[in-house]
Design a protein around this motif. Sequence first.
Motif, PDB file in Angstrom:
ATOM      1  N   GLU A 129       0.821  -1.213   0.000  1.00 26.21           N
ATOM      2  CA  GLU A 129       0.000   0.000   0.000  1.00 26.21           C
ATOM      3  C   GLU A 129       0.850   1.255   0.000  1.00 26.21           C
ATOM      4  OE1 GLU A 129      -3.316   0.236   2.554  1.00 26.21           O
ATOM      5  OE2 GLU A 129      -3.981  -1.815   2.200  1.00 26.21           O
ATOM      6  N   ARG A 130       2.111   1.149   0.416  1.00 25.10           N
ATOM      7  CA  ARG A 130       3.115   2.206   0.306  1.00 25.10           C
ATOM      8  C   ARG A 130       2.664   3.526   0.918  1.00 25.10           C
ATOM      9  NH1 ARG A 130       7.179   1.794  -3.007  1.00 25.10           N
ATOM     10  NH2 ARG A 130       7.964   3.362  -1.537  1.00 25.10           N
ATOM     11  N   SER A 131       2.106   3.452   2.109  1.00 21.76           N
ATOM     12  CA  SER A 131       1.744   4.670   2.821  1.00 21.76           C
ATOM     13  C   SER A 131       3.007   5.391   3.280  1.00 21.76           C
ATOM     14  CB  SER A 131       0.857   4.355   4.017  1.00 21.76           C
ATOM     15  OG  SER A 131       1.611   3.744   5.046  1.00 21.76           O
ATOM     16  N   LEU A 132       2.868   6.689   3.513  1.00 21.52           N
ATOM     17  CA  LEU A 132       3.995   7.499   3.958  1.00 21.52           C
ATOM     18  C   LEU A 132       4.530   7.004   5.294  1.00 21.52           C
ATOM     19  CD1 LEU A 132       5.529  10.057   3.029  1.00 21.52           C
ATOM     20  CD2 LEU A 132       3.950  11.402   4.419  1.00 21.52           C
ATOM     21  N   GLN A 133       3.617   6.664   6.209  1.00 27.13           N
ATOM     22  CA  GLN A 133       4.043   6.197   7.525  1.00 27.13           C
ATOM     23  C   GLN A 133       4.745   4.847   7.453  1.00 27.13           C
ATOM     24  OE1 GLN A 133       4.230   7.308  10.601  1.00 27.13           O
ATOM     25  NE2 GLN A 133       3.411   9.330  10.187  1.00 27.13           N
ATOM     26  N   ALA A 134       4.317   3.977   6.537  1.00 31.18           N
ATOM     27  CA  ALA A 134       4.985   2.674   6.403  1.00 31.18           C
ATOM     28  C   ALA A 134       6.404   2.848   5.874  1.00 31.18           C
ATOM     29  CB  ALA A 134       4.184   1.766   5.481  1.00 31.18           C
ATOM     30  N   ASP A 135       6.576   3.698   4.863  1.00 32.90           N
ATOM     31  CA  ASP A 135       7.913   3.955   4.329  1.00 32.90           C
ATOM     32  C   ASP A 135       8.824   4.568   5.398  1.00 32.90           C
ATOM     33  OD1 ASP A 135       7.250   2.939   1.892  1.00 32.90           O
ATOM     34  OD2 ASP A 135       7.479   4.795   0.764  1.00 32.90           O
ATOM     35  N   LEU A 136       8.276   5.536   6.151  1.00 35.10           N
ATOM     36  CA  LEU A 136       9.063   6.169   7.212  1.00 35.10           C
ATOM     37  C   LEU A 136       9.393   5.168   8.307  1.00 35.10           C
ATOM     38  CD1 LEU A 136      10.259   8.618   8.690  1.00 35.10           C
ATOM     39  CD2 LEU A 136       7.964   9.102   9.569  1.00 35.10           C
ATOM     40  N   GLY A 137       8.398   4.391   8.745  1.00 35.05           N
ATOM     41  CA  GLY A 137       8.634   3.417   9.807  1.00 35.05           C
ATOM     42  C   GLY A 137       9.694   2.396   9.431  1.00 35.05           C
ATOM     43  N   LEU A 369       9.564  16.736   9.695  1.00 33.79           N
ATOM     44  CA  LEU A 369       9.717  16.991  11.127  1.00 33.79           C
ATOM     45  C   LEU A 369      10.161  15.722  11.847  1.00 33.79           C
ATOM     46  CD1 LEU A 369       9.485  18.935  13.462  1.00 33.79           C
ATOM     47  CD2 LEU A 369       7.035  18.427  13.599  1.00 33.79           C
ATOM     48  N   GLU A 370       9.596  14.585  11.482  1.00 31.76           N
ATOM     49  CA  GLU A 370      10.030  13.316  12.083  1.00 31.76           C
ATOM     50  C   GLU A 370      11.519  13.078  11.829  1.00 31.76           C
ATOM     51  OE1 GLU A 370       8.351  11.422  13.998  1.00 31.76           O
ATOM     52  OE2 GLU A 370       6.208  11.646  13.573  1.00 31.76           O
ATOM     53  N   LEU A 371      11.974  13.342  10.611  1.00 33.55           N
ATOM     54  CA  LEU A 371      13.378  13.119  10.272  1.00 33.55           C
ATOM     55  C   LEU A 371      14.285  14.069  11.036  1.00 33.55           C
ATOM     56  CD1 LEU A 371      13.186  12.536   6.406  1.00 33.55           C
ATOM     57  CD2 LEU A 371      13.236  10.850   8.237  1.00 33.55           C
ATOM     58  N   ALA A 372      13.828  15.318  11.210  1.00 29.17           N
ATOM     59  CA  ALA A 372      14.640  16.278  11.961  1.00 29.17           C
ATOM     60  C   ALA A 372      14.802  15.822  13.412  1.00 29.17           C
ATOM     61  CB  ALA A 372      13.995  17.659  11.898  1.00 29.17           C
ATOM     62  N   ASP A 377      20.379  12.545   8.371  1.00 30.10           N
ATOM     63  CA  ASP A 377      20.113  13.163   7.075  1.00 30.10           C
ATOM     64  C   ASP A 377      19.247  12.233   6.226  1.00 30.10           C
ATOM     65  OD1 ASP A 377      20.922  13.598   4.032  1.00 30.10           O
ATOM     66  OD2 ASP A 377      21.369  15.453   5.112  1.00 30.10           O
ATOM     67  N   PRO A 378      18.196  12.770   5.567  1.00 28.39           N
ATOM     68  CA  PRO A 378      17.321  11.899   4.764  1.00 28.39           C
ATOM     69  C   PRO A 378      18.070  11.065   3.734  1.00 28.39           C
ATOM     70  CG  PRO A 378      16.354  14.088   4.995  1.00 28.39           C
ATOM     71  CD  PRO A 378      17.728  14.167   5.580  1.00 28.39           C
ATOM     72  N   GLY A 379      19.157  11.607   3.183  1.00 27.75           N
ATOM     73  CA  GLY A 379      19.913  10.864   2.192  1.00 27.75           C
ATOM     74  C   GLY A 379      20.627   9.654   2.751  1.00 27.75           C
ATOM     75  N   ASP A 380      20.774   9.604   4.071  1.00 30.85           N
ATOM     76  CA  ASP A 380      21.460   8.474   4.705  1.00 30.85           C
ATOM     77  C   ASP A 380      20.491   7.417   5.228  1.00 30.85           C
ATOM     78  OD1 ASP A 380      23.913   9.686   4.257  1.00 30.85           O
ATOM     79  OD2 ASP A 380      23.858  10.773   6.165  1.00 30.85           O
ATOM     80  N   LEU A 384      12.780   3.075   0.382  1.00 30.38           N
ATOM     81  CA  LEU A 384      12.574   2.369  -0.881  1.00 30.38           C
ATOM     82  C   LEU A 384      12.460   3.370  -2.022  1.00 30.38           C
ATOM     83  CD1 LEU A 384      12.224  -0.446  -2.101  1.00 30.38           C
ATOM     84  CD2 LEU A 384       9.754  -0.206  -1.781  1.00 30.38           C
ATOM     85  N   ASP A 385      11.749   4.456  -1.796  1.00 33.03           N
ATOM     86  CA  ASP A 385      11.681   5.586  -2.718  1.00 33.03           C
ATOM     87  C   ASP A 385      12.026   6.830  -1.916  1.00 33.03           C
ATOM     88  OD1 ASP A 385      10.437   4.703  -5.461  1.00 33.03           O
ATOM     89  OD2 ASP A 385       9.263   3.666  -3.914  1.00 33.03           O
ATOM     90  N   PRO A 386      13.187   7.435  -2.140  1.00 28.25           N
ATOM     91  CA  PRO A 386      13.572   8.600  -1.333  1.00 28.25           C
ATOM     92  C   PRO A 386      12.575   9.738  -1.495  1.00 28.25           C
ATOM     93  CG  PRO A 386      15.445   7.757  -2.595  1.00 28.25           C
ATOM     94  CD  PRO A 386      14.234   7.054  -3.108  1.00 28.25           C
ATOM     95  N   PRO A 387      12.367  10.541  -0.451  1.00 32.93           N
ATOM     96  CA  PRO A 387      11.467  11.686  -0.581  1.00 32.93           C
ATOM     97  C   PRO A 387      11.985  12.658  -1.637  1.00 32.93           C
ATOM     98  CG  PRO A 387      12.661  11.735   1.514  1.00 32.93           C
ATOM     99  CD  PRO A 387      12.936  10.418   0.891  1.00 32.93           C
ATOM    100  N   PRO A 388      11.114  13.139  -2.532  1.00 33.54           N
ATOM    101  CA  PRO A 388      11.560  14.069  -3.577  1.00 33.54           C
ATOM    102  C   PRO A 388      12.196  15.317  -2.971  1.00 33.54           C
ATOM    103  CG  PRO A 388       9.333  13.268  -4.023  1.00 33.54           C
ATOM    104  CD  PRO A 388       9.685  12.809  -2.642  1.00 33.54           C
TER     105      PRO A 388
END
Length: 517
Positions: A129-137, A369-372, A377-380, A384-388
């Motif tokens: 389903e590739r939800s934002l929260q699943a990718d982040l989690g 905000l979660e990443l901060a 760093d988001p690049g590290d 599966l699909d990096p945030p644009p």
Amino acid sequence: MLPTLPVTASLDDLRAALAGPGVAVLQAPPGAGKTTIVPLALADEPWLAGRRIVMLEPRRLATRAAARRMAALRRERVGELVGYRTRDDRQVGPATRVEVVTEGILTRRLQRDPGLDGVGLVIFDEFHERSLQADLGLALALDARRHLRPDLRILVMSATLDGDRVAALLGNGGDPAPVVTSDSRSHPVDVRWAPRRPREHVEPAAVAAVRQVLRTEPEGDVLVFLPGAAEIGRTADGLSSVVGPDVDLHTLYGALSAGEQDAALVPGLPGRRKVVLATDIAETSLTVEGVRIVVDAGLARRPVLDATTGLTRLETVAASRASADQRAGRAGRLGPGVAVRLWSKVEHAARRPYTEPEIRQADLAGLALELAVWGTDPGDLPFLDPPPGRALAEAWRLLAELGALDGEGRPTPAGRQMVALPLHPRLARMVLVGAERGQGWLACLLAAVLEDRDVLRGRPDDLPTDVGLRLALLDDPGQRHPLADGRALRRARDRAHDLARRAGVTAGGGDMAEAGL
């Protein structure tokens, strides 16, 4: 003793993968038993050493249903070995070792305890389903495994997904994670095409298709896929006067009460047929018993960024080919089935093969905000699909304006408070400022009004635009209005109380009167 389902044949391979590399991908179609059999089968593995299994489900309804089904298989109550936890509800106990949670719960837990103390295995169910929260989690859990908890096991389960891509992600540049495949116990499904006429609304087309299959197919319950609660309600109204007295009509979507949801899921009564009008929640996460016929509107709701409000809204889009295949497969669980699609074969070929990941199209302010707060760093991080990059930069700009990030991009004290509230950062900031100014309850009410569907029923163009009216209805349960949606009001009122508790705000307190509302 657990029932023997198709996924049972893959359990030994799964055990070996998790005992060895510690990461795995399980590909299993709907009905294979992965959601209920796998966690129970792994609960006593020696590498768990008494720690918990946490399984993520993308929806609250599926979270509760999965926990109840597993508990029933063990002839126990929910809250014993198996429990669940959602934003609004929880049933867990001291003996709980399999905990089914909604996706945001894991993110909150990781932010509080990056080492996931007491957790031995994290399962990401229905990851396709590739939800934002699943990718982040998944990204945060993999980061924790690589730097803090090398013994943490991670299992990604999916019905339709590019398993090799996920396996490479879990393998972290070395050998990919093992991919375990399970077959289904499905029967052939006769797919029929009944495209809507140009500019025909979906509701009358769905009503006509249901009437047709009830006449031509002598047995079997009917599962109808519609994009949202509004379409479900209008279709139910259209069917209520045309189905026979031996047909029971049910609806199934997230905002319903647990009793209404359960009634849609259980088998129908002997000698009667059941028609269930559902959102895509019934696509993979849930099993509606007795279904042999599927009517598919071919539509789904997906989150997109609304530039006019700066918030994410739901937009109706064409379902992917993979989604359509999963929906049709629901008709083949018990025996040969029928699936009626309300679009053409030509149109089907032009659809996306898979569901577009939410991370590519939704507002990323909450993720940023979660990443901060996570501090990497988001690049590290292993996405599966990096945030644009452009969307992420816009999110950082917004967070700086809201006072959530400082000039160096680090979270401020306000930002850390905001991330603890399960709200979009704009709304979280509003609640914090409201609390500072003595109008926290009003801010919580307004957040509840803005983040969910309208508490008034009717065509949007015909509804009053007065926000104060909606706030007054929420604040005073005794108030009445002819257009008020009782269920939506109760849900929003509960949401406001939950936000007030989290923000340390007293419900009521005269905020409304002071604001002149």
